[in-house]
Design a protein around this motif. Structure first.
Motif, PDB file in Angstrom:
ATOM      1  N   ALA A  43      19.901  30.051  50.084  1.00 27.33           N
ATOM      2  CA  ALA A  43      20.758  30.524  48.887  1.00 27.33           C
ATOM      3  C   ALA A  43      21.121  32.050  49.256  1.00 27.33           C
ATOM      4  O   ALA A  43      20.725  32.600  49.760  1.00 27.33           O
ATOM      5  CB  ALA A  43      19.926  30.472  47.610  1.00 27.33           C
ATOM      6  N   THR A  48      17.905  32.945  44.303  1.00 27.70           N
ATOM      7  CA  THR A  48      16.775  32.352  44.115  1.00 27.70           C
ATOM      8  C   THR A  48      15.822  33.077  42.999  1.00 27.70           C
ATOM      9  O   THR A  48      15.546  32.454  41.882  1.00 27.70           O
ATOM     10  CB  THR A  48      15.785  31.885  45.303  1.00 27.70           C
ATOM     11  N   GLU A  75      20.762  26.564  47.173  1.00 30.12           N
ATOM     12  CA  GLU A  75      21.176  26.208  48.364  1.00 30.12           C
ATOM     13  C   GLU A  75      22.365  25.180  48.283  1.00 30.12           C
ATOM     14  O   GLU A  75      23.077  25.065  49.196  1.00 30.12           O
ATOM     15  CB  GLU A  75      20.014  25.598  49.317  1.00 30.12           C
ATOM     16  N   PHE A 137      14.929  24.914  52.626  1.00 32.09           N
ATOM     17  CA  PHE A 137      14.027  25.055  51.373  1.00 32.09           C
ATOM     18  C   PHE A 137      13.907  23.857  50.558  1.00 32.09           C
ATOM     19  O   PHE A 137      13.008  24.008  49.579  1.00 32.09           O
ATOM     20  CB  PHE A 137      14.666  26.159  50.742  1.00 32.09           C
ATOM     21  N   ARG A 152       8.654  30.087  48.843  1.00 35.12           N
ATOM     22  CA  ARG A 152       9.702  30.960  49.007  1.00 35.12           C
ATOM     23  C   ARG A 152       9.660  31.110  50.467  1.00 35.12           C
ATOM     24  O   ARG A 152       8.675  31.195  51.199  1.00 35.12           O
ATOM     25  CB  ARG A 152       8.986  32.345  48.448  1.00 35.12           C
ATOM     26  N   GLY A 153      10.863  31.683  50.896  1.00 38.44           N
ATOM     27  CA  GLY A 153      11.141  31.709  52.456  1.00 38.44           C
ATOM     28  C   GLY A 153      11.156  30.377  53.400  1.00 38.44           C
ATOM     29  O   GLY A 153      11.204  30.370  54.452  1.00 38.44           O
TER      30      GLY A 153
HETATM   31  N1  ASP Z   1      16.066  30.456  48.945  1.00 38.29           N
HETATM   32  C1  ASP Z   1      14.609  30.448  49.031  1.00 38.29           C
HETATM   33  C2  ASP Z   1      13.949  31.702  48.844  1.00 38.29           C
HETATM   34  O1  ASP Z   1      14.602  32.746  48.430  1.00 38.29           O
HETATM   35  C3  ASP Z   1      14.603  29.911  50.572  1.00 38.29           C
HETATM   36  C4  ASP Z   1      14.871  30.831  51.555  1.00 38.29           C
HETATM   37  O2  ASP Z   1      15.416  31.763  51.376  1.00 38.29           O
HETATM   38  O3  ASP Z   1      14.287  30.719  52.744  1.00 38.29           O
HETATM   39  O4  ASP Z   1      12.847  31.794  48.773  1.00 38.29           O
END
Ligand code: ASP
Ligand code: MG
Length: 434
Positions: A43, A48, A75, A137, A152-153
């Motif tokens: 995103a 997020t 996303e 994600f 997250r991530g």
């Molecule tokens: N947008 C999601 C987040 O900020 C997934 C990612 O960035 O990987 O956690």
């Protein structure tokens, strides 16, 4: 037909229309060099976080299903915009949500695990000459048919899993740092970008404080043997390759030094030295959902001993309260909580075959007057807990004692890397993109 490359772009890489156009330019340049590209996109910027904040304004405790519906919208926005930017450059591109891309997960909203990927539509798009842009994600539960997110991530893991499912040549992770360094460059001025690290080294580095990649994505890459290239989306130079160990590679003994100031130390004092105490202590902590990292039990004196362990600082108070209660129950002398610790770790696959690394580490810390409070090891890592105020001194002293600032002829002349890296000259000449 040419090989597939998966390219993942994180939130900062797509944080504005300009950045999205630059990302499209980079994907286009890769395609123009003859590759088929599946891009996995996060995103935009802080989207997020903003969506989470928005949810909190309408409900103190939003239902997890609706939370995932909301967050996956982030996303969707960036993948569609990326395809539009590619279209404007004259490339055909198709975006896919996680479920359209066949990302199948378990049903746990907000922390789903990928079970399988059935990327039929993605493959068909690539075979038809289009660029596939997949939302990171997110996925869909095979069980409940609900939309899920990976935590997250999670886009790193989406990208690696997609690369494995597509049989991609490699997976490039574009991010806001230039690669994996011998130490945190904000702490050690002479820290150097590594050309290659093994999966095992990267796993140890990621779990001991290096924040470059989500741990799960490295595990996934190792389990499916996906070569990763972590690099900056802001500059064009090659980053760090993460791949399996190769006997033909001559290895430097130490890959890098990490440090972590997010843990706290709890000590249960004067514990009666008898069977079952450690089982009770760590059983109760596990039951309360507290994750324990290092554990040290002292030699007992007069039938009593101390047990120290480290936990995440966020959970320190909870752990301490529990330990206080247990101390009362088992007749211990009370407890200590220290929230000013740092864990400094030396990581390197060469440790397996080179004795004396631990001794040298302790020696270097001693000559820098840094006191060691706890020690733990794995076959390729040695970690010491020190006072937080000593972390910078410790990391710098170790970095120079192990000569990590020097471009080591041993590590950096990898035959194996040149082979896998061969597309990179072309890459570096594609100046101006992203
Ligand atoms: N947008 C999601 C987040 O900020 C997934 C990612 O960035 O990987 O956690
Ligand atoms: Mg993000």
């Amino acid at each position: 037909m040419s090989g597939i490359i998966v390219q993942k772009f994180g939130g900062t890489s797509v944080q504005s229309p300009e950045r999205i156009k630059a990302v499209a330019g980079r994907i286009a340049a890769t395609v123009e060099r003859g590759h088929r590209v599946c891009a996995v996109i996060s995103a935009m910027g802080q989207t997020t976080d903003e969506l989470i904040e928005l949810a909190s304004q309408v409900s103190p405790d939003p239902p997890v299903r609706e939370m995932d519906m909301l967050l996956t919208a982030g996303e969707r926005i960036s993948m569609a915009l990326t395809c539009m930017a590619l279209d404007a450059l004259g490339h055909s591109a198709v975006s896919f949500t996680g479920s359209q891309a066949g990302v199948l997960t378990d049903p746990r909203h907000g922390k789903a695990m990928i079970l399988d990927i059935q990327p039929d539509r993605v493959r068909a798009a690539l075979d038809g000459g289009a660029i596939a842009v997949v939302a990171g994600f997110q996925g869909m539960s095979t069980d409940t048919k609900e939309i899920t997110t990976l935590g997250r991530g999670g886009s790193d893991t989406s990208a690696v899993a997609m690369a494995a499912a597509l049989g991609a040549e490699y997976c490039e992770i574009f991010t806001d740092v230039e690669g994996v360094f011998t130490a945190d460059p904000r702490v050690v001025e002479s820290a150097r970008k590594l050309h290659v690290v093994s999966y095992d080294e990267m796993l140890e580095m990621a779990s001991s404080g290096a924040k470059v990649l989500m741990l799960r994505s490295v595990e996934y890459a190792r389990n499916h043997n996906v070569a990763l290239h972590v690099r900056s989306s802001f500059v064009d130079s090659p980053g760090t390759w993460i791949r399996g160990e190769d006997e033909r590679m001559e290895r430097a003994i130490i890959a890098g030094i990490t440090h972590d100031v997010t843990e706290a130390k709890v000590t249960l004092k004067g514990v009666p030295d008898q069977p079952g105490i450690a089982a009770k202590l760590f059983g109760d902590l596990a039951e309360a959902g507290v994750n324990v990292d290092m554990i040290v039990q002292n030699v007992s004196a007069e039938g009593h001993t101390d047990i120290s362990f480290t936990v995440n600082r966020d959970e320190a108070k909870k752990a301490a309260t529990l330990v206080a209660k247990i101390a009362g129950e088992i007749g211990a002398n009370g407890y200590d909580l220290d929230e000013t610790i740092a864990k400094v770790s030396l990581v390197g696959a060469g440790m397996r075959s080179h004795p004396g690394i631990a001794a040298k580490m302790f020696d270097v810390l001693a000559s820098s007057s840094v006191n060691i409070e706890m020690i733990s090891t794995s076959p390729i890592r040695i970690s010491c807990v020190v006072h937080e105020k000593d972390a910078t001194t410790a990391v710098n002293a170790l970095h120079s004692a192990f000569e990590l600032e020097a471009e080591s002829a041993l590590r950096d002349s990898h035959v194996g890397v040149e082979r896998i890296d061969s597309g990179d000259e072309a890459e570096s000449s594609s100046a101006g993109v992203a």
